[in-house]
Design an enzyme around this catalytic site. Sequence first.
Site, PDB file in Angstrom:
ATOM      1  N   LYS A 216       0.801  -1.260   0.062  1.00 46.80           N
ATOM      2  CA  LYS A 216       0.048  -0.105   0.049  1.00 46.80           C
ATOM      3  C   LYS A 216       1.160   1.293   0.243  1.00 46.80           C
ATOM      4  O   LYS A 216       0.626   2.322   0.547  1.00 46.80           O
ATOM      5  CB  LYS A 216      -1.083   0.101   1.005  1.00 46.80           C
ATOM      6  N   ASP A 252      -6.567  -5.476  10.480  1.00 47.55           N
ATOM      7  CA  ASP A 252      -7.883  -4.489  10.293  1.00 47.55           C
ATOM      8  C   ASP A 252      -8.906  -5.567  10.010  1.00 47.55           C
ATOM      9  O   ASP A 252     -10.147  -5.475  10.631  1.00 47.55           O
ATOM     10  CB  ASP A 252      -7.779  -3.425   9.339  1.00 47.55           C
TER      11      ASP A 252
HETATM   12  C1  GLC Z   1      -3.092  -4.958   2.872  1.00 48.24           C
HETATM   13  C2  GLC Z   1      -2.598  -5.670   4.049  1.00 48.24           C
HETATM   14  C3  GLC Z   1      -3.727  -6.471   4.771  1.00 48.24           C
HETATM   15  C4  GLC Z   1      -4.732  -5.521   5.194  1.00 48.24           C
HETATM   16  C5  GLC Z   1      -5.252  -4.837   3.792  1.00 48.24           C
HETATM   17  C6  GLC Z   1      -6.398  -3.798   4.107  1.00 48.24           C
HETATM   18  O1  GLC Z   1      -3.810  -5.888   2.003  1.00 48.24           O
HETATM   19  O2  GLC Z   1      -1.318  -6.640   3.602  1.00 48.24           O
HETATM   20  O3  GLC Z   1      -2.983  -6.967   6.002  1.00 48.24           O
HETATM   21  O4  GLC Z   1      -5.835  -6.071   6.093  1.00 48.24           O
HETATM   22  O5  GLC Z   1      -4.383  -4.256   3.253  1.00 48.24           O
HETATM   23  O6  GLC Z   1      -6.035  -2.850   4.882  1.00 48.24           O
END
Ligand code: GLC
Length: 507
Positions: A216, A252
């Site tokens: 991200k 999350d």
């Molecule tokens: C990315 C992260 C994951 C998280 C997701 C949503 O995929 O690797 O851990 O849950 O973003 O935030």
Amino acid sequence: MSSALDSSAFKSPVFLFGLTTGIALSAVVQYVLSYVATPQTQKSSLSVPVPAIVPPQTISVPLAAHIETITRLEKDFTINTSMMQKIVKQFVNEMRKGLLSDGQTLKMIPSYVCNRPRGDEVGSVLALDLGGSNFRVCEVILEGQKTRLRQKKFVISDALKNASGTDLFDFFAECVSKFVEEHALDLNVKRKLGFTFSFPIEQTAINKGTLMHWNKGFTSPGVVDKDVVELLADAFARKGLHNIEIAALVNDTVGTLMSHAYLDSQTHVGVILGTGTNAAYFEPMDKIPKWRGGPVPSNEMVVNTEWGAFDNEQIVLPVTKFDRRLDRASPNPQSQIFEKMISGMYLGEIVRQIILDLIGTGELFRGQSSENLQTPYHFETAYMSRIERDHTTELSDTKAVLEDILNIPSTTESDRRLVKRICELVGIRSARLSAAGVAAVVTKINRFDGCTIAIDGSLFAHYPHYANRMRDALREVLGLTAENIVLEQARDGSGQGAALIAATASY
Ligand code: GLC
């Protein structure tokens, strides 16, 4: 970039043909425009709308080229039912492999969260939530099946995403310190804290885990392979924040699942559809053969799938050249392929890649571009929402996005219809892929008889038609049983869930 419609174009047979047959063509133009605006999930209307007089100069590119463009893009971006079924099948296979051993595409991380909330938890707990674009500090007051929340949101700048780990964690401590001050929290009393850290973590205890890799847009050095709870505790110590016990480290999706299960015991899956995407669900312990963590107080555990990495090998996902371009230019190439086709961080960038391509071939904006459009990630996913929501007759809101925000010198209505169709195609594909993920998890746990899926994140909450597009797709793959699967909006779930897990970590 030069205009594709230079003076020679005015002498072209297409232009002359257009000039002499402008009125007759206008009916065709109207028909094509209505086709362009037809969402993928509906059959295009066969009735030709009442023709209006369209001056021939509004035909910015030959009609045939537009039809061809749209047909080509629809072919690349449509995920039909049989493709979805293949995706679901492969998904379930990858889930099984991930539960069997480490190092698989789907990491299927055991979360150490075993107990469903009882619903009678009480007390005040702190929660930190690092998602993608924001960092939140919350105080969650659990009142038994009811929670109250006080929170402060801090924006994570791009600079911070790439700053050293020490700077990043010092920033978190600074935010906590501000929150404690603003709300006059008494730190003479020992407080529990739940830390939502939404990245792939190799979890070794409920409050221990090392970062496997960033995604991200984060690249902050000095964090990968480190225990993020230790890094946070060190930063608290540097800031003089004492008496805070970091009791739980939570993804999350796990937080969302738990906070929703607190309210609705039928909740078996938690999904995030925001900056990134992922899902967690309850799995019986005997279906997690790779578990080496010893006895647990329950016969099930929440598993964090890390589904953003699904099909990184690109066996079933219909990856286009635009997805490949985005992936190559990203800080994490060849990873998170599923996430890059679905989540809010990337959708606008896919649209930008398509638009640039069509400008290059002269199929859009008569070949004109702008500096803003040339800048990676400057076509935000929020613009897609605005464009998809634009139902004005001449797409004037789309015009505002393209001309006023992105500084494209001029656009025709037909350009704007094409851009709207591109947004629809990319938006629909995202919703259908998310639905395939949900269908796979429901298939894996065999919950066709009834199951609530708690979904948090800006895409699900705010992107037009997203939830309905997911429901349509679920119906296609699961048939009538899809009626038993309830997709429900969860709000602020991850922070509350982390607090709940921290509060109950010891039982
Ligand atoms: C990315 C992260 C994951 C998280 C997701 C949503 O995929 O690797 O851990 O849950 O973003 O935030």
